[in-house]
Scaffold this motif. Sequence first.
Motif, PDB file in Angstrom:
ATOM      1  N   GLN A  77      -2.572  -3.011   3.302  1.00  0.00           N
ATOM      2  CA  GLN A  77      -1.458  -3.263   4.219  1.00  0.00           C
ATOM      3  C   GLN A  77      -1.190  -4.758   4.403  1.00  0.00           C
ATOM      4  O   GLN A  77      -0.124  -5.140   4.859  1.00  0.00           O
ATOM      5  N   ASP A  78      -2.165  -5.598   4.075  1.00  0.00           N
ATOM      6  CA  ASP A  78      -2.053  -7.029   4.334  1.00  0.00           C
ATOM      7  C   ASP A  78      -1.237  -7.740   3.258  1.00  0.00           C
ATOM      8  O   ASP A  78      -1.300  -7.395   2.078  1.00  0.00           O
ATOM      9  N   GLU A  79      -0.516  -8.747   3.692  1.00  0.00           N
ATOM     10  CA  GLU A  79       0.283  -9.584   2.786  1.00  0.00           C
ATOM     11  C   GLU A  79      -0.590 -10.680   2.187  1.00  0.00           C
ATOM     12  O   GLU A  79      -1.625 -11.032   2.733  1.00  0.00           O
ATOM     13  N   GLY A  80      -0.137 -11.234   1.071  1.00  0.00           N
ATOM     14  CA  GLY A  80      -0.683 -12.475   0.557  1.00  0.00           C
ATOM     15  C   GLY A  80      -1.866 -12.392  -0.380  1.00  0.00           C
ATOM     16  O   GLY A  80      -2.481 -13.419  -0.671  1.00  0.00           O
ATOM     17  N   THR A  81      -2.191 -11.237  -0.907  1.00  0.00           N
ATOM     18  CA  THR A  81      -3.312 -11.135  -1.839  1.00  0.00           C
ATOM     19  C   THR A  81      -2.911 -11.693  -3.198  1.00  0.00           C
ATOM     20  O   THR A  81      -1.844 -11.382  -3.716  1.00  0.00           O
ATOM     21  N   ASP A  82      -3.762 -12.522  -3.774  1.00  0.00           N
ATOM     22  CA  ASP A  82      -3.556 -13.020  -5.131  1.00  0.00           C
ATOM     23  C   ASP A  82      -4.208 -12.023  -6.086  1.00  0.00           C
ATOM     24  O   ASP A  82      -5.409 -12.087  -6.356  1.00  0.00           O
ATOM     25  N   TRP A  83      -3.428 -11.081  -6.562  1.00  0.00           N
ATOM     26  CA  TRP A  83      -3.937  -9.990  -7.389  1.00  0.00           C
ATOM     27  C   TRP A  83      -4.505 -10.479  -8.714  1.00  0.00           C
ATOM     28  O   TRP A  83      -5.347  -9.827  -9.315  1.00  0.00           O
ATOM     29  N   ARG A  84      -4.074 -11.655  -9.168  1.00  0.00           N
ATOM     30  CA  ARG A  84      -4.555 -12.184 -10.446  1.00  0.00           C
ATOM     31  C   ARG A  84      -6.040 -12.527 -10.422  1.00  0.00           C
ATOM     32  O   ARG A  84      -6.641 -12.720 -11.466  1.00  0.00           O
ATOM     33  N   ARG A  85      -6.629 -12.565  -9.238  1.00  0.00           N
ATOM     34  CA  ARG A  85      -8.067 -12.844  -9.128  1.00  0.00           C
ATOM     35  C   ARG A  85      -8.922 -11.679  -9.631  1.00  0.00           C
ATOM     36  O   ARG A  85     -10.113 -11.831  -9.839  1.00  0.00           O
ATOM     37  N   PHE A  86      -8.298 -10.517  -9.802  1.00  0.00           N
ATOM     38  CA  PHE A  86      -9.055  -9.305 -10.103  1.00  0.00           C
ATOM     39  C   PHE A  86      -8.861  -8.860 -11.546  1.00  0.00           C
ATOM     40  O   PHE A  86      -7.781  -8.999 -12.112  1.00  0.00           O
ATOM     41  N   ALA A  87      -9.920  -8.289 -12.092  1.00  0.00           N
ATOM     42  CA  ALA A  87      -9.837  -7.692 -13.426  1.00  0.00           C
ATOM     43  C   ALA A  87      -9.104  -6.362 -13.368  1.00  0.00           C
ATOM     44  O   ALA A  87      -8.467  -5.949 -14.331  1.00  0.00           O
ATOM     45  N   ALA A  88      -9.205  -5.692 -12.224  1.00  0.00           N
ATOM     46  CA  ALA A  88      -8.541  -4.401 -12.029  1.00  0.00           C
ATOM     47  C   ALA A  88      -8.438  -4.124 -10.533  1.00  0.00           C
ATOM     48  O   ALA A  88      -9.143  -4.730  -9.722  1.00  0.00           O
TER      49      ALA A  88
ATOM     50  N   GLU B  82       2.883   4.489   5.621  1.00  0.00           N
ATOM     51  CA  GLU B  82       3.424   3.176   5.245  1.00  0.00           C
ATOM     52  C   GLU B  82       3.770   3.139   3.757  1.00  0.00           C
ATOM     53  O   GLU B  82       3.362   2.240   3.037  1.00  0.00           O
ATOM     54  N   VAL B  83       4.550   4.110   3.329  1.00  0.00           N
ATOM     55  CA  VAL B  83       4.884   4.239   1.908  1.00  0.00           C
ATOM     56  C   VAL B  83       5.529   2.973   1.365  1.00  0.00           C
ATOM     57  O   VAL B  83       5.167   2.502   0.281  1.00  0.00           O
ATOM     58  N   GLU B  84       6.461   2.396   2.100  1.00  0.00           N
ATOM     59  CA  GLU B  84       7.162   1.205   1.604  1.00  0.00           C
ATOM     60  C   GLU B  84       6.205   0.039   1.383  1.00  0.00           C
ATOM     61  O   GLU B  84       6.355  -0.721   0.424  1.00  0.00           O
ATOM     62  N   VAL B  85       5.212  -0.088   2.256  1.00  0.00           N
ATOM     63  CA  VAL B  85       4.222  -1.159   2.093  1.00  0.00           C
ATOM     64  C   VAL B  85       3.409  -0.920   0.821  1.00  0.00           C
ATOM     65  O   VAL B  85       3.209  -1.846   0.024  1.00  0.00           O
ATOM     66  N   LEU B  86       2.958   0.290   0.611  1.00  0.00           N
ATOM     67  CA  LEU B  86       2.183   0.578  -0.594  1.00  0.00           C
ATOM     68  C   LEU B  86       3.033   0.355  -1.851  1.00  0.00           C
ATOM     69  O   LEU B  86       2.553  -0.207  -2.836  1.00  0.00           O
ATOM     70  N   LEU B  87       4.282   0.761  -1.812  1.00  0.00           N
ATOM     71  CA  LEU B  87       5.159   0.542  -2.968  1.00  0.00           C
ATOM     72  C   LEU B  87       5.303  -0.949  -3.262  1.00  0.00           C
ATOM     73  O   LEU B  87       5.315  -1.360  -4.433  1.00  0.00           O
ATOM     74  N   ARG B  88       5.399  -1.790  -2.229  1.00  0.00           N
ATOM     75  CA  ARG B  88       5.453  -3.242  -2.439  1.00  0.00           C
ATOM     76  C   ARG B  88       4.163  -3.755  -3.074  1.00  0.00           C
ATOM     77  O   ARG B  88       4.195  -4.603  -3.961  1.00  0.00           O
ATOM     78  N   ARG B  89       3.028  -3.233  -2.632  1.00  0.00           N
ATOM     79  CA  ARG B  89       1.748  -3.670  -3.212  1.00  0.00           C
ATOM     80  C   ARG B  89       1.685  -3.285  -4.689  1.00  0.00           C
ATOM     81  O   ARG B  89       1.215  -4.070  -5.519  1.00  0.00           O
TER      82      ARG B  89
ATOM     83  N   ASN C 112      -5.349   4.433 -10.927  1.00  0.00           N
ATOM     84  CA  ASN C 112      -4.325   4.933 -11.828  1.00  0.00           C
ATOM     85  C   ASN C 112      -3.168   3.945 -11.897  1.00  0.00           C
ATOM     86  O   ASN C 112      -2.983   3.152 -11.000  1.00  0.00           O
ATOM     87  N   ASP C 113      -2.345   4.101 -12.945  1.00  0.00           N
ATOM     88  CA  ASP C 113      -1.238   3.163 -13.086  1.00  0.00           C
ATOM     89  C   ASP C 113      -0.161   3.429 -12.031  1.00  0.00           C
ATOM     90  O   ASP C 113      -0.106   4.492 -11.419  1.00  0.00           O
ATOM     91  N   ALA C 114       0.676   2.421 -11.817  1.00  0.00           N
ATOM     92  CA  ALA C 114       1.693   2.495 -10.762  1.00  0.00           C
ATOM     93  C   ALA C 114       2.670   3.661 -10.948  1.00  0.00           C
ATOM     94  O   ALA C 114       2.980   4.336  -9.965  1.00  0.00           O
ATOM     95  N   PRO C 115       3.157   3.951 -12.163  1.00  0.00           N
ATOM     96  CA  PRO C 115       4.060   5.099 -12.294  1.00  0.00           C
ATOM     97  C   PRO C 115       3.398   6.421 -11.864  1.00  0.00           C
ATOM     98  O   PRO C 115       4.029   7.266 -11.235  1.00  0.00           O
TER      99      PRO C 115
END
Length: 130
Positions: free
Chosen positions: A49-60, A72-79, A92-95
């Motif tokens: 739910q939190d903003e501002g995560t640098d996802w590139r820091r993670f391998a997965a 909070e579907v819209e928040v998860l969709l943004r993530r 699992n993949d986003a689709p």
Amino acid sequence: MKTIAILVTHGYYPSRPDRDDPQYVEDQISVISQALAGYDVAVELVFWQDEGTDWRRFAAVIPLLAWNYPQEVEVLLRRLEEIEAAGVLLLNDAPTLRANMDKGYLADLAARGAPVPPTMSVDACTPEVI
């Protein structure tokens, strides 16, 4: 060492004493962390739910404990969009995650004879229990 993000929710982590199994989330994280440690993989919990995560820091990223997303579907969709844009492996993949947000596929599985948990489908005005 590679780091994998496990998405968690504020509503369930840290566990609350009013839950039937208050240590469930911590127990799951412990099992996963121990299993991956032998592969030189660390686990980091990320509140989806939190903003501002640098996802590139993670391998997965694993949305394993991203419970309560229906509130909070819209928040998860943004993530999911952020993770995709960062080019990080999402398991699992986003689709697939987007498609599974609509639990209508359960009715199709039930019609084909697959066991499904008790599920209520609401069609605009008429609820139907499968």
